[in-house]
Design a protein around this motif. Structure first.
Motif, PDB file in Angstrom:
ATOM      1  N   LEU A  59       0.858  -1.186   0.000  1.00  0.00           N
ATOM      2  CA  LEU A  59       0.000   0.000   0.000  1.00  0.00           C
ATOM      3  C   LEU A  59       0.892   1.233   0.000  1.00  0.00           C
ATOM      4  CD1 LEU A  59      -2.552  -1.302   2.590  1.00  0.00           C
ATOM      5  CD2 LEU A  59      -3.261  -0.207   0.462  1.00  0.00           C
ATOM      6  N   VAL A  60       0.695   2.099  -0.996  1.00  0.00           N
ATOM      7  CA  VAL A  60       1.540   3.287  -1.113  1.00  0.00           C
ATOM      8  C   VAL A  60       0.693   4.543  -0.952  1.00  0.00           C
ATOM      9  CG1 VAL A  60       3.119   2.083  -2.659  1.00  0.00           C
ATOM     10  CG2 VAL A  60       1.307   3.520  -3.636  1.00  0.00           C
TER      11      VAL A  60
ATOM     12  N   VAL B  65       5.711   3.676   1.025  1.00  0.00           N
ATOM     13  CA  VAL B  65       4.998   2.607   1.729  1.00  0.00           C
ATOM     14  C   VAL B  65       4.989   2.973   3.205  1.00  0.00           C
ATOM     15  CG1 VAL B  65       4.926   0.161   2.303  1.00  0.00           C
ATOM     16  CG2 VAL B  65       5.735   0.885   0.044  1.00  0.00           C
ATOM     17  N   GLY B  66       3.822   3.226   3.767  1.00  0.00           N
ATOM     18  CA  GLY B  66       3.722   3.645   5.152  1.00  0.00           C
ATOM     19  C   GLY B  66       3.651   2.464   6.103  1.00  0.00           C
ATOM     20  N   GLY B  67       3.336   2.780   7.375  1.00  0.00           N
ATOM     21  CA  GLY B  67       3.111   1.735   8.373  1.00  0.00           C
ATOM     22  C   GLY B  67       4.305   1.469   9.263  1.00  0.00           C
ATOM     23  N   HIS B  68       4.015   1.205  10.549  1.00  0.00           N
ATOM     24  CA  HIS B  68       5.119   0.968  11.487  1.00  0.00           C
ATOM     25  C   HIS B  68       4.698   0.083  12.670  1.00  0.00           C
ATOM     26  CE1 HIS B  68       3.004   4.619  12.918  1.00  0.00           C
ATOM     27  NE2 HIS B  68       3.262   4.130  14.122  1.00  0.00           N
ATOM     28  N   GLU B  69       3.674  -0.712  12.499  1.00  0.00           N
ATOM     29  CA  GLU B  69       3.258  -1.657  13.540  1.00  0.00           C
ATOM     30  C   GLU B  69       3.082  -3.041  12.917  1.00  0.00           C
ATOM     31  OE1 GLU B  69       0.663   1.356  16.437  1.00  0.00           O
ATOM     32  OE2 GLU B  69      -0.387  -0.074  15.162  1.00  0.00           O
ATOM     33  N   GLY B  70       4.151  -3.540  12.331  1.00  0.00           N
ATOM     34  CA  GLY B  70       4.050  -4.771  11.549  1.00  0.00           C
ATOM     35  C   GLY B  70       4.479  -6.004  12.314  1.00  0.00           C
TER      36      GLY B  70
END
Length: 368
Positions: A13-14, A71-76
């Motif tokens: 997801l971008v 590409v976001g996100g930081h709780e993977g």
């Protein structure tokens, strides 16, 4: 656990139009881990208000606008799929479940790192900002910096703990509050706030007061708040603030609270926060207001010295905080109230977040 099949390309997801709420699913090349890195096959990722701040370029303190295609996100959370050179003797092996946090990597040598404040590393890489984040099926991470996930903790439950949970745990530790003290959480029904209530009430023995909109009252009370104050009952002016302060102090029997941990991006919450405090109370800054910075209104020297008040900043947490937070979650002390959504719902999730309609957290299932 066994080996993981690594495809040549995967879904991500971008941010296709940085500056506004918009995301797009694309297929991108799956990278190979370099020296000291691991490739993680991500199965779940939390969606944080910070992601929206990065996507919308609404944080003036970041050094540059977000790049198109980020590409976001930081709780993977996911499974180690392959190891790069030089990781053979690390504590991570193929098949291990690990997490990727807001700080994707830290140098370990700067002044903050040397005192255990790696969230403040002067050369840190931020997951989802000029470093590919966790809104994708495969991501690279330093072998030494991924967080091990306890076996008894489900991946969808673990994901929000990697930012939301560790952030409020670290903030509550810095608050100076002691068991039996009153603590106020503005934004109590949000992703950060509902975790802060549980950790404070059940993990640290604090007496919690939650402040939020009325539709979140049940969630706030379920998470451990003894008292709930509905913002809809207070006007957004000096009179409304005065009444809110009076009501907080009435709950405590007069003096005010030991700590306020601001878990919302509201400038108004910061402007009110110091007024809730008793002698030697602490205001902990957690939520990052968007747009131009607004000073904490009552932070004048006379008010500060007369009551010996403290204002403390708290940026996420370090690796030990993350381990301790996940341990609390594994023991059932804190449970994320969350809903699971597929990847193609991310833009809709951000739109709901922007309108304040989310209760608790959203976790994306990355398997689709």
């Amino acid at each position: 656990m066994g080996s993981v099949e690594v495809p040549s390309r995967h879904k991500a997801l971008v941010y296709d139009s940085p500056g506004k709420i918009s995301t797009k699913i694309e297929e991108i090349d799956t990278p190979k881990p370099g020296v000291g890195e691991v490739l993680v096959n991500l199965t779940h990722t939390g969606v944080c208000h910070s992601d929206m701040g990065v996507m919308c370029n609404s944080w003036a303190w970041l050094p540059a606008p977000t790049a198109q295609g980020q590409v976001g996100g930081h709780e993977g959370v996911g499974v180690v799929a392959s190891l790069g050179p030089g990781t053979e003797n690390s504590n991570v092996k193929v098949g291990d479940r690990v997490g990727i946090k807001w700080i994707a990597s830290a140098c370990g040598n700067c002044e903050p790192c040397l005192v255990g404040a790696d969230a403040n590393c002067t050369s840190a890489k931020i997951s989802g900002y000029y470093t590919p984040g966790t809104f994708q099926q495969f991501a690279l991470a330093p072998a030494h910096y991924v967080t091990p996930i306890p076996d008894s903790l489900a991946s969808d439950m673990a994901a929000p703990m990697l930012c939301g949970g560790v952030t409020v745990y670290s903030a509550l530790r810095k608050s100076g509050a002691k068991p039996g003290d009153w603590v106020v959480i503005p934004g109590a029904g949000g992703g950060l706030g509902h975790l802060a209530l549980q950790i404070g009430a059940r993990g640290m023995g604090f007496r919690m007061i939650g402040i939020d909109m009325g539709e979140k009252e049940q969630l706030v009370k379920d998470c451990g708040a003894e008292k709930f104050l509905n913002l809809a009952n207070y006007s957004r002016d000096d009179e409304g603030t005065k009444k809110l302060v009076e009501d907080v102090k009435a709950i405590t029997g007069g003096p005010g609270v030991a700590a306020v941990v601001v878990c919302t991006a509201s400038n108004v919450a910061y402007a009110q926060g110091l007024s809730f405090l008793k002698f030697r109370g602490t205001l902990v800054c957690v939520g990052v207001p968007e747009g131009p910075s607004v000073p904490i209104a009552t932070a004048n020297p006379a008010a500060m010295l007369a009551q010996e008040l403290r204002i403390v900043g708290s940026a996420v947490g370090n690796r030990q905080d993350a381990k301790e937070t996940l341990d609390m979650a594994a023991r059932g002390v804190v449970k994320t109230h969350f809903e699971v959504q597929p990847m193609d719902k991310l833009t809709e999730v951000f739109e709901r977040m922007d309108k304040g309609k989310l209760q608790g957290r959203v976790v994306l299932d990355l398997s689709g």
